[in-house]
Design an enzyme around this catalytic site. Sequence first.
Site: not given
Length: 144
Positions: A72, A74, A100, A103
């Site tokens: 992801h 992040e 999410c 993260c």
Amino acid sequence: MTDTDQKKEAFDKRYMRMACIWAENSYCERRKVGALIVKDRMIISDGYNGTPAGFENVCEDDNNVTKPYVLHAEANAITKIARSNNNSEGATLYVTASPCIECAKLIIQAGIKRVVYGEKYRLTDGIELLERAGVIVEYLPNEE
């Protein structure tokens, strides 16, 4: 709204636009996400969703399902910090989609104190965990 609040909002909008532009670097077809980590008004890291270094730049399988090893945005931005001389203690994360839960855990452990996100995701457990940890979370819709 005070002058300070107006300046903060203007910076937030600029950084969010930059995160949206950064998302364009993603090779993912289903969803392109960008992230910036800002500390003391300096961008100290950036990231977008994609495969780990050295892997093919294909995020989805033949059935258009995201491959399990796609990082992801992040996570990419946070792991870049780990490889630099910077640290994210007290920083703000600008991300084009809400984090999410996985993260969110990284964000908390990285010492990021504020998250500004631009698109709401159907799952809210990441946002809830951030708020539970005392991270300031703000929704700032992505400009189209």
